[in-house]
Scaffold this active site. Structure first.
Site, PDB file in Angstrom:
ATOM      1  N   ASN A 228       0.682  -1.099  -0.045  1.00  0.00           N
ATOM      2  CA  ASN A 228      -0.078  -0.024   0.004  1.00  0.00           C
ATOM      3  C   ASN A 228       0.866   1.425   0.067  1.00  0.00           C
ATOM      4  O   ASN A 228       1.139   1.607   1.001  1.00  0.00           O
ATOM      5  CB  ASN A 228      -0.928   0.079   1.084  1.00  0.00           C
ATOM      6  CG  ASN A 228      -2.126   1.108   1.117  1.00  0.00           C
ATOM      7  OD1 ASN A 228      -1.794   2.100   0.504  1.00  0.00           O
ATOM      8  ND2 ASN A 228      -2.920   1.051   2.074  1.00  0.00           N
TER       9      ASN A 228
ATOM     10  N   SER B   4      -0.228   4.107  -1.433  1.00  0.00           N
ATOM     11  CA  SER B   4      -1.124   5.056  -1.979  1.00  0.00           C
ATOM     12  C   SER B   4      -2.176   5.588  -1.102  1.00  0.00           C
ATOM     13  O   SER B   4      -2.944   6.288  -1.687  1.00  0.00           O
ATOM     14  CB  SER B   4      -1.881   4.339  -3.344  1.00  0.00           C
ATOM     15  OG  SER B   4      -2.278   3.111  -2.987  1.00  0.00           O
ATOM     16  N   CYS B   5      -2.522   5.159   0.148  1.00  0.00           N
ATOM     17  CA  CYS B   5      -3.541   5.608   0.904  1.00  0.00           C
ATOM     18  C   CYS B   5      -3.588   7.177   1.223  1.00  0.00           C
ATOM     19  O   CYS B   5      -2.521   7.644   1.459  1.00  0.00           O
ATOM     20  CB  CYS B   5      -3.660   4.787   2.188  1.00  0.00           C
ATOM     21  SG  CYS B   5      -5.102   5.319   3.231  1.00  0.00           S
TER      22      CYS B   5
ATOM     23  N   CYS C 180     -38.020  10.196 -29.764  1.00  0.00           N
ATOM     24  CA  CYS C 180     -38.043  11.540 -29.334  1.00  0.00           C
ATOM     25  C   CYS C 180     -39.390  11.955 -28.495  1.00  0.00           C
ATOM     26  O   CYS C 180     -40.349  11.606 -29.033  1.00  0.00           O
ATOM     27  CB  CYS C 180     -37.777  12.560 -30.542  1.00  0.00           C
ATOM     28  SG  CYS C 180     -37.771  14.091 -30.027  1.00  0.00           S
TER      29      CYS C 180
END
Length: 502
Positions: A234, A236-237, A444
């Site tokens: 990890n 990246s927290c 439409c």
């Protein structure tokens, strides 16, 4: 009573509360599963939804006890269950809902580890103790990346989650300020040992976070001994309460290299480096990890964010006694960002062969297929589980199998990286022609949304006729297709491409 239109059916499924132990299904006198059909349709498993509703038994039912027990009636009106089920039954009659061929294979090898399917829980609260992960394994998840373990137990705050909404959507994005596991290292290691003993064919990824090289090596050693199959670092927290942790590492290629090396010193297992999106380019730290000996990459972690400023108190969410902090943003709305980072890595000559575990906004089988088409061989899910529960795996598996079968694929590996050749530099795009929008007059409804957007945000290339249908002014149209993007009923598509008039 007639079946609902596709537009109305989508509104009904989107409005369903997706209740636990759904009363509508429990009280269906015909033995149908309206809750399962609604959930499947909601999660893009359209053919699977139709298959569950085959047999038009709802049309003749006058009791409608399912609808009488709809929980949504307590806050609004009940879901039109009968109308929806008739729509699904009609769809079954017109669609090939044949059984899935047993040869359709979702198993895949990732970093040398065989996985029964690529769907894993990601490192978060959804995979934070034995009981939770065991229950997910029983329901069909192929593996789990256990919530990050360290040598310390963090002090958490309360509350620590917040969501963001848009118009009728109660939840389009999610913020958390939660840190690593709130269990001791020994407790977590005991969970690992028991999970591998009880579920030897499921894949367990141990996410670790050290505070120095010695800790990275030590953590790698003990999770290896406890039975982990893969280790995820990890790096990246985005909101760890301490310097030199989480995304502080992922933003520094030198630290990524050093800590990857330290991790490898403690294990023989495959090692993933989990990347932070809180950088301009993910390639430098990813290359550093691979040069240090990492087996593969995990991407992306959550994005640094501030959410929901209260304009009375001027506090933000989640509010801890009126205060908040930068946290991690996840959910469906981060998917385009995740796909971009993964694309950039797979297109880089030093990373093109790196196995990638992809995450960031995966809610449905279709999201999962997009990540695999971008080059991922493994997938991790959190926010969808936090909203809807582990049960989303049913339609991820069923929907993916039905997609593969419909396209003539027998193995999920066959779609890995299929989208990469179609993503080119902006200079390589055809700039010598224009594709005009095409209008379906039957679909439409005359809302005028396309006209408003083109007039105020485009090139004033539409007018509205007396019956409120749009008319294209070809001499002004540049083919931007903003009109198609905003159309609520899908009545505008791409028409014929013609050469520019110079």
């Amino acid at each position: 009573m007639s079946p609902l239109s596709a537009f109305a059916a989508k509104n009904e499924s989107d409005g369903c509360l997706l209740c636990h132990d759904a009363p509508c299904t429990k009280h269906c006198p015909q033995g149908q599963d309206p809750a399962g059909v609604l959930l499947a349709y909601r999660f893009d498993n359209v053919i699977g939804a139709f298959a569950k509703a085959s047999g038009d038994v709802c049309a003749s039912c006058e009791l409608q006890t399912c609808q009488a027990h709809c929980v949504k009636s307590k806050i609004d009106r009940p879901v039109d269950i009968k109308g929806f089920m008739m729509f699904a039954s009609a769809g079954a009659a017109e669609t090939n809902t044949e059984a899935i061929d047993s040869n359709v294979d979702l198993s895949i090898d990732f970093c040398g580890v065989h996985c029964e399917n690529p769907f894993f829980l990601s490192s978060s609260v959804v995979a934070s103790n034995y009981e939770m992960v065991a229950r997910a394994f029983e329901m069909g998840w192929g593996g789990a990346c256990f919530k990050t373990v360290g040598t310390f137990v963090p002090e958490e705050v309360s509350p620590r989650f917040a969501g963001i909404r848009k118009e009728g959507n109660s939840f389009i994005g999610f913020k958390n300020i939660e840190q690593i596991s709130d269990h001791t290292l020994e407790e977590n290691l005991s969970y690992f040992r028991k999970l591998k003993k009880d579920y030897p064919n499921k894949v367990l990824i141990a996410s670790i976070l050290g505070q120095n090289e010695a800790e990275w090596t030590y953590l790698a050693k003990v999770v290896t001994e406890a039975g982990a199959d893969i280790i995820e670092c990890n790096f990246s927290c985005p909101h760890m309460s301490g310097d030199g942790l989480g995304s502080d590492v992922g933003q520094d290629p030198e630290l990524v290299y050093k800590y990857t090396k330290a991790t490898l010193a403690g294990t023989h297992l495959p090692v993933l480096a989990k990347m932070t999106p809180n950088v301009g380019n993910m390639e430098p730290p990813a290359i550093a990890a691979m040069e240090a000996g990492a087996t593969g990459i995990a991407a992306i972690n959550t994005i640094k964010s501030i959410m929901n400023v209260d304009l009375g108190s001027f506090g933000s969410e989640p509010s801890v006694e009126g205060k908040s902090c930068v946290g991690g943003y996840s959910g469906k709305t981060v998917k385009p960002i995740a796909l971009r980072f993964i694309h950039d890595m797979k297109k880089h000559f030093q990373l093109s062969a790196a196995p990638i575990s992809g995450m960031g906004g995966i809610e449905t089988w279709r999201d999962a297929a997009e990540f695999m088409a971008m080059g991922c061989e493994n997938l991790q899910v959190t926010t969808s589980v936090m909203q809807y529960g582990y049960r989303v795996i049913d339609d991820m598996i069923d929907g993916m199998k039905r997609y593969l079968q419909s396209q003539g694929y027998t193995k999920i590996q066959e779609i890995v990286g299929k989208a990469l050749p179609n993503l080119v530099s902006s200079e390589a795009l055809n700039r010598q022609s224009i594709a005009y929008p095409k209008f379906d007059r039957i679909k439409c409804i005359g809302c005028g949304r396309c006209y408003v957007s083109c007039d105020d945000g485009g090139h004033q290339a539409l007018t509205l006729t007396s019956d409120r249908t749009p008319r294209l002014l070809a001499d002004k149209c540049v083919g931007c297709h903003l009109c198609a993007v905003v159309c609520p009923v899908g009545a505008i598509s791409t028409g014929t491409r013609v050469a520019h008039k110079h």
